[in-house]
Design a protein around this motif. Structure first.
Motif, PDB file in Angstrom:
ATOM      1  N   ASN A  45     -86.408 -49.888  -0.654  1.00 51.11           N
ATOM      2  CA  ASN A  45     -85.033 -49.728  -1.238  1.00 51.11           C
ATOM      3  C   ASN A  45     -84.053 -50.874  -0.754  1.00 51.11           C
ATOM      4  N   TRP A  46     -83.850 -51.945  -1.131  1.00 52.05           N
ATOM      5  CA  TRP A  46     -83.270 -53.184  -0.577  1.00 52.05           C
ATOM      6  C   TRP A  46     -81.738 -52.899  -0.598  1.00 52.05           C
ATOM      7  N   LYS A  47     -81.244 -51.714  -1.234  1.00 53.15           N
ATOM      8  CA  LYS A  47     -79.800 -51.512  -0.960  1.00 53.15           C
ATOM      9  C   LYS A  47     -78.982 -52.686  -1.230  1.00 53.15           C
ATOM     10  N   MET A  48     -77.668 -53.030  -0.688  1.00 53.16           N
ATOM     11  CA  MET A  48     -76.903 -53.996  -1.254  1.00 53.16           C
ATOM     12  C   MET A  48     -77.348 -55.353  -0.191  1.00 53.16           C
ATOM     13  N   ASN A  49     -78.421 -55.723  -0.654  1.00 51.69           N
ATOM     14  CA  ASN A  49     -79.069 -56.806   0.217  1.00 51.69           C
ATOM     15  C   ASN A  49     -79.724 -57.739  -0.547  1.00 51.69           C
ATOM     16  N   GLY A  50     -79.900 -59.093  -0.006  1.00 54.36           N
ATOM     17  CA  GLY A  50     -80.658 -60.171  -0.695  1.00 54.36           C
ATOM     18  C   GLY A  50     -79.723 -61.236  -1.261  1.00 54.36           C
ATOM     19  N   SER A  51     -80.492 -62.370  -1.867  1.00 53.49           N
ATOM     20  CA  SER A  51     -79.736 -63.488  -2.415  1.00 53.49           C
ATOM     21  C   SER A  51     -81.012 -64.021  -3.065  1.00 53.49           C
ATOM     22  N   LEU A  52     -80.549 -64.894  -4.192  1.00 54.88           N
ATOM     23  CA  LEU A  52     -81.775 -65.428  -4.917  1.00 54.88           C
ATOM     24  C   LEU A  52     -82.745 -65.936  -3.958  1.00 54.88           C
TER      25      LEU A  52
END
Ligand code: PGA
Length: 248
Positions: A9-16
């Motif tokens: 569950n990445w939740k509200m994390n990440g970028s392309l």
């Protein structure tokens, strides 16, 4: 042994860029012919990226939320059909952060589970008690109430659910439920499912809440723990892969 399921569950994390690197590392690091099911639940805007990067891989695509409505004037929401178009196989419903920060009631969570099932997406129904509820001796009553709402709504489709037990006090806190504490609640959930379907044994019951590379093996060794819903540790490829390895 039943196949285990590990969901990040990445939740509200990440970028392309960060997602591309993480997915690449996961694809390279997954064991050939591994027995455990693996999926990642990303923010909806990245589902197209997942669909492109994960085509032909064994990693399933998950979303983190779905609208209970089919379509129409629901600004900001994403429907099950839309998720399906981008290859979503799973969707989290009723995560404690949705219940807590977005006021999702048991009834809304149940409607979302139903909306997902209706379009062929497997809902991962999250249940769990707060610290206050645990200390008040209400753990069993709370998780049963949360699951009962979904069971009541989906009727005969109950065997198509995934259920995740995530004690709220263990999420993102580094405090994990002990394997015994987790197993005790999983046994309660299994019994509740068994009262609703003869196929309760095949409903994956995941544990979530500070599952990490060090504690996964012991948690996954419990009779009724069929996998994990992994937040923080799913953002680090090496940690997530260690958890997946513990599930083989
Ligand atoms: P955590 O989150 O692993 O960071 O505790 C789990 C979850 O909220 O699904």
């Amino acid at each position: 042994m039943k196949q285990k399921l590990i969901v990040g569950n990445w939740k509200m994390n990440g970028s392309l860029a960060a997602n591309a690197a993480l997915l690449q590392a996961l694809k390279q690091g997954l064991p050939e012919g591994g027995k455990a099911g693996v999926a990642v639940a990303a923010p909806a805007v990245y589902l197209a990226q997942l669909q492109a990067e994960l085509s032909g891989s064994a990693i399933g695509i998950g979303a983190q939320d779905v609208s209970q409505h089919e379509q129409g004037a629901f600004t900001g929401e994403v429907s099950a059909v839309m998720l399906k178009e981008f290859g979503a196989r799973y969707v989290l419903v009723g995560h404690s952060e949705r219940r807590q920060y977005h006021g999702e009631t048991d009834a809304v969570v149940a409607a979302k589970a139903q909306a997902a099932l209706a379009k062929g997406i497997t809902p991962i129904v999250c249940v769990g008690e707060t610290l206050q509820e645990r200390e008040a001796g209400q753990t069993e009553a709370v998780v049963k109430r949360q699951l009962a709402a979904v069971i009541h709504q989906v009727g005969a489709c109950v065997s198509e659910l995934v259920v995740a037990y995530e004690p709220v006090w263990a999420i993102g806190t580094g405090k994990t439920a002990t394997p015994e504490q987790a197993q005790a609640v999983h046994a309660v959930l299994r019994a509740q499912l068994a009262a609703a379907t003869e196929h309760a044994g095949r409903v994956p019951l995941l544990y979530g809440g500070s599952m990490n590379a060090a504690n996964a093996e012991q948690l996954l060794a419990q009779t009724d723990i069929d996998g994990g819903l992994v937040g923080g540790a799913s953002l680090k490829a090496a940690d997530f892969l260690t958890i997946v390895a513990a599930a083989q």
